[in-house]
Motif scaffolding. Structure first.
Motif, PDB file in Angstrom:
ATOM      1  N   VAL A 112      34.956 -22.928 -24.660  1.00  0.00           N
ATOM      2  CA  VAL A 112      35.569 -21.653 -25.022  1.00  0.00           C
ATOM      3  C   VAL A 112      35.148 -21.560 -26.656  1.00  0.00           C
ATOM      4  N   ILE A 113      34.762 -20.330 -26.850  1.00  0.00           N
ATOM      5  CA  ILE A 113      34.657 -20.168 -28.538  1.00  0.00           C
ATOM      6  C   ILE A 113      35.350 -18.678 -28.602  1.00  0.00           C
ATOM      7  N   THR A 114      36.112 -18.614 -29.838  1.00  0.00           N
ATOM      8  CA  THR A 114      36.938 -17.446 -29.762  1.00  0.00           C
ATOM      9  C   THR A 114      36.272 -16.646 -31.141  1.00  0.00           C
ATOM     10  N   ALA A 115      36.187 -15.452 -31.149  1.00  0.00           N
ATOM     11  CA  ALA A 115      35.765 -14.661 -32.205  1.00  0.00           C
ATOM     12  C   ALA A 115      36.894 -13.358 -32.490  1.00  0.00           C
ATOM     13  N   TYR A 116      37.485 -13.065 -33.504  1.00  0.00           N
ATOM     14  CA  TYR A 116      38.306 -12.113 -33.529  1.00  0.00           C
ATOM     15  C   TYR A 116      37.834 -10.838 -34.231  1.00  0.00           C
ATOM     16  N   ASP A 117      36.623 -10.647 -34.315  1.00  0.00           N
ATOM     17  CA  ASP A 117      36.003  -9.504 -34.442  1.00  0.00           C
ATOM     18  C   ASP A 117      34.500  -9.280 -34.411  1.00  0.00           C
ATOM     19  N   GLY A 118      34.116  -8.064 -34.446  1.00  0.00           N
ATOM     20  CA  GLY A 118      32.615  -8.144 -34.115  1.00  0.00           C
ATOM     21  C   GLY A 118      31.578  -9.092 -35.025  1.00  0.00           C
ATOM     22  N   ARG A 119      31.631  -8.931 -36.278  1.00  0.00           N
ATOM     23  CA  ARG A 119      31.029  -9.807 -37.279  1.00  0.00           C
ATOM     24  C   ARG A 119      31.049 -11.408 -36.770  1.00  0.00           C
ATOM     25  N   ALA A 120      32.111 -11.930 -36.530  1.00  0.00           N
ATOM     26  CA  ALA A 120      32.540 -13.183 -36.080  1.00  0.00           C
ATOM     27  C   ALA A 120      31.819 -13.407 -34.895  1.00  0.00           C
ATOM     28  N   ALA A 121      31.818 -12.641 -33.979  1.00  0.00           N
ATOM     29  CA  ALA A 121      31.217 -12.578 -32.694  1.00  0.00           C
ATOM     30  C   ALA A 121      29.740 -12.867 -32.949  1.00  0.00           C
ATOM     31  N   LEU A 122      29.190 -12.044 -33.544  1.00  0.00           N
ATOM     32  CA  LEU A 122      27.555 -11.798 -33.631  1.00  0.00           C
ATOM     33  C   LEU A 122      27.128 -13.412 -34.571  1.00  0.00           C
ATOM     34  N   GLY A 123      28.240 -13.902 -35.379  1.00  0.00           N
ATOM     35  CA  GLY A 123      27.784 -15.121 -35.820  1.00  0.00           C
ATOM     36  C   GLY A 123      27.796 -16.225 -34.883  1.00  0.00           C
ATOM     37  N   GLN A 124      28.560 -16.032 -33.783  1.00  0.00           N
ATOM     38  CA  GLN A 124      28.720 -17.133 -32.780  1.00  0.00           C
ATOM     39  C   GLN A 124      27.985 -16.937 -31.543  1.00  0.00           C
ATOM     40  N   VAL A 125      27.234 -15.845 -31.247  1.00  0.00           N
ATOM     41  CA  VAL A 125      26.409 -15.853 -30.401  1.00  0.00           C
ATOM     42  C   VAL A 125      25.038 -16.645 -30.437  1.00  0.00           C
ATOM     43  N   SER A 126      24.787 -17.521 -29.365  1.00  0.00           N
ATOM     44  CA  SER A 126      23.498 -18.169 -29.386  1.00  0.00           C
ATOM     45  C   SER A 126      22.978 -18.166 -27.968  1.00  0.00           C
ATOM     46  N   ASP A 127      21.972 -19.017 -27.844  1.00  0.00           N
ATOM     47  CA  ASP A 127      21.550 -19.250 -26.253  1.00  0.00           C
ATOM     48  C   ASP A 127      22.359 -20.302 -25.643  1.00  0.00           C
ATOM     49  N   ALA A 128      23.337 -20.563 -26.250  1.00  0.00           N
ATOM     50  CA  ALA A 128      24.310 -21.609 -25.796  1.00  0.00           C
ATOM     51  C   ALA A 128      25.490 -20.916 -24.864  1.00  0.00           C
ATOM     52  N   ILE A 129      25.609 -19.781 -25.319  1.00  0.00           N
ATOM     53  CA  ILE A 129      26.865 -18.795 -24.619  1.00  0.00           C
ATOM     54  C   ILE A 129      26.155 -18.308 -23.241  1.00  0.00           C
ATOM     55  N   ASP A 130      27.095 -18.498 -22.187  1.00  0.00           N
ATOM     56  CA  ASP A 130      26.878 -18.234 -21.036  1.00  0.00           C
ATOM     57  C   ASP A 130      27.408 -16.778 -20.677  1.00  0.00           C
ATOM     58  N   VAL A 131      28.687 -16.578 -21.114  1.00  0.00           N
ATOM     59  CA  VAL A 131      29.218 -15.339 -20.724  1.00  0.00           C
ATOM     60  C   VAL A 131      30.093 -14.870 -22.176  1.00  0.00           C
ATOM     61  N   VAL A 132      30.090 -13.880 -22.252  1.00  0.00           N
ATOM     62  CA  VAL A 132      30.827 -13.203 -23.390  1.00  0.00           C
ATOM     63  C   VAL A 132      32.074 -12.316 -22.803  1.00  0.00           C
ATOM     64  N   LEU A 133      33.050 -12.474 -23.155  1.00  0.00           N
ATOM     65  CA  LEU A 133      34.332 -11.230 -22.768  1.00  0.00           C
ATOM     66  C   LEU A 133      34.341 -10.809 -24.035  1.00  0.00           C
ATOM     67  N   LEU A 134      34.209  -9.261 -24.009  1.00  0.00           N
ATOM     68  CA  LEU A 134      34.100  -8.540 -25.073  1.00  0.00           C
ATOM     69  C   LEU A 134      34.830  -7.549 -25.138  1.00  0.00           C
ATOM     70  N   ASP A 135      35.598  -7.316 -26.260  1.00  0.00           N
ATOM     71  CA  ASP A 135      36.497  -6.156 -26.411  1.00  0.00           C
ATOM     72  C   ASP A 135      35.646  -4.923 -26.781  1.00  0.00           C
TER      73      ASP A 135
END
Length: 174
Positions: free
Chosen positions: A30-53
């Motif tokens: 699990v990787i956690t991001a607390y806002d949209g900018r952080a989420a975009l910085g964490q997204v990569s091809d290694a991410i399989d599932v995004v739980l998105l507010d």
């Protein structure tokens, strides 16, 4: 998906993000991001599932979703939000939509269903499931009578029937 999928949890409510991360962290990376900018910085091809507010103060979940898709990331996206679903979800390139409050059982079941589905490849079944989930979500929130008169719902229903028929034909031809 790999043997142990990686899940990106995105929610501006830290307590909720951390709770979701704890719930799924026993079985997934699990990787956690607390806002949209952080989420975009964490997204990569290694991410399989995004739980998105969906509603976040800096960048909305809808915008994060657009950026994920524009970058070509083929991860599963589950909107986990307090925003009641409206007909606009028909246009979102999501795999599921869950309205808060959400339970541990709901989250884990959705993720497990996506994992099972991923084993069958992408022959249209993913799109079929996405369309089915959107229809179910809308019907849970609104009456079928209320939805039936809307163009978006009619298009969704038509797309679902067409794709279902196409998949049945493909299976019959095998």
């Amino acid at each position: 998906m790999s043997a142990q999928p990686t899940i990106l949890v995105v929610d501006d409510e830290r307590e909720l993000a951390d709770l979701y991360a704890m719930w799924v962290g026993e079985d997934y990376e699990v990787i956690t991001a607390y806002d949209g900018r952080a989420a975009l910085g964490q997204v990569s091809d290694a991410i399989d599932v995004v739980l998105l507010d969906r509603h976040m103060p800096d960048i909305t979940g809808d915008r994060v979703l657009e950026e994920i898709r524009a970058a070509g990331h083929d991860c599963w996206v589950i909107m986990v939000t307090a925003v009641d679903p409206g007909l606009d979800i028909v246009e979102l390139d999501i795999d599921d939509y869950v309205t808060k409050p959400v339970t541990r059982t709901q989250l884990t079941r959705i993720i497990e269903n996506l994992r099972v589905q991923s084993r069958y490849g992408d022959d249209g079944r993913r799109e079929l499931r996405s369309l089915s989930n959107k229809m179910e979500t809308l019907e849970d929130e609104h009456s079928v009578e209320e939805l039936a008169d809307t163009e978006a719902y009619q298009d969704l229903e038509s797309d679902l029937k067409e794709l279902s028929g196409s998949l049945v034909e493909d299976l019959d031809g095998e």
